[in-house]
Design a protein around this motif. Structure first.
Motif, PDB file in Angstrom:
ATOM      1  N   ASP A 195       0.865  -1.297  -0.083  1.00  0.00           N
ATOM      2  CA  ASP A 195      -0.134  -0.225  -0.060  1.00  0.00           C
ATOM      3  C   ASP A 195       0.845   1.281  -0.199  1.00  0.00           C
ATOM      4  O   ASP A 195       1.789   1.379   0.935  1.00  0.00           O
ATOM      5  CB  ASP A 195      -0.941   0.138   1.261  1.00  0.00           C
ATOM      6  N   PRO A 196       0.804   2.083  -0.860  1.00  0.00           N
ATOM      7  CA  PRO A 196       1.655   3.297  -0.945  1.00  0.00           C
ATOM      8  C   PRO A 196       1.472   4.234   0.143  1.00  0.00           C
ATOM      9  O   PRO A 196       2.064   5.243   0.572  1.00  0.00           O
ATOM     10  CB  PRO A 196       1.450   3.997  -2.483  1.00  0.00           C
ATOM     11  N   ASP A 197       0.114   4.059   0.757  1.00  0.00           N
ATOM     12  CA  ASP A 197      -0.372   5.223   1.674  1.00  0.00           C
ATOM     13  C   ASP A 197      -0.207   4.328   3.028  1.00  0.00           C
ATOM     14  O   ASP A 197      -0.651   4.980   4.099  1.00  0.00           O
ATOM     15  CB  ASP A 197      -1.777   5.442   1.472  1.00  0.00           C
TER      16      ASP A 197
END
Length: 263
Positions: A185-187
């Motif tokens: 997940d990039p976040d």
């Protein structure tokens, strides 16, 4: 047109009930459509659908059609819905504010439980140790920085699953043990390690809340067991060496005694 007169005193013939009235082809087709919709929605099985279709096209009256749809919701009635949404967890008050500086000189310090992680937290340990547990911590930002200055000490960090740990620090005669990322997940939250280690180390392990023992401790336990086996092996080798040396010394003494007596 002159209709035949009814006899005086006689009652008019009773009208047939709606259930006993004859069903039309359009009525049977409408019921069949309802059954196809019920099959598509998973309300009935294919076997039940086939059985009910046979009943529909063999039915002659409304009374024979009604049982086919008796356990299915009508088109106009509101249909029950299953709410799959999880109940919202109660909002907890913000954790109490604490100093963003941890110092352990010839001692130890720790942060665990529910605590507020500032954008930058500094850790200084000299001949000491620091324990940081982030599993129930509240991050003030999506990415926080942990600036570590460690001289002849160690910092042990526990993070929950789904948190990314990035090392951006310098190490001189020390070591760092970081877990692999378990999320793409990039976040995902990020804990960035900065600072310097001099004859010190940082150990990070990932485990969920309530997990008693992580892989990092298991590796340490295996390492200790391996070191113990090596120590026992070295002790056994030294014992055998002493026995061989004593045996050679005794043999030399016997040979000298034999030569002395032979003169």
């Amino acid at each position: 047109m002159n209709l035949p007169e009814q006899p005086s005193g006689s009652e008019p013939p009773a009208r047939p009930s709606s259930a006993s009235m004859r069903a039309s082809d359009a009525d049977r087709d409408e019921v069949a459509d309802r059954l196809r919709e019920a099959l598509a929605e998973g309300r009935i099985t294919p076997e039940e659908h086939a059985e009910r279709i046979d009943v529909v096209y063999n039915a002659k009256t409304y009374a024979e059609l009604e049982p086919v749809l008796s356990d299915l919701p009508s088109q106009d009635a509101p249909r029950p819905r299953v709410d799959l949404r999880k109940e919202q967890a109660p909002r907890l008050p913000p954790p109490p504010s604490q100093s963003p500086h941890l110092v352990a000189v010839f001692s130890g310090a720790e942060r665990k439980g529910r605590w507020l992680v500032e954008p930058t937290t500094t850790v200084t340990c000299v001949f000491g140790g620091v324990e940081l547990d982030f599993r129930q911590a509240v991050l003030s930002k999506g990415e926080v920085t942990l600036s570590v200055t460690c001289v002849f000490g160690g910092v042990n960090i526990v993070v929950p699953p789904g948190v990314r740990v990035v090392g951006s620090h310098f190490t001189i005669f020390g070591g760092t043990d970081l877990p692999e990322d378990d999320t793409v997940d990039p976040d995902a939250p990020v804990i960035r390690l900065t600072g310097m280690l001099l004859f010190g180390g940082i150990s990070v392990e990932r485990k969920a809340v309530g997990e008693k023992r992580g892989r990092h401790r298991e590796r340490h336990q295996l390492h200790r067991e391996h070191q113990e086996l090596r120590r026992e092996h070295h002790e056994e080798m030294r014992r055998l060496h002493r026995e061989r040396r004593d045996a050679r010394r005794d043999r030399l003494r016997e040979l000298r005694d034999e030569r002395h007596h032979g003169r």
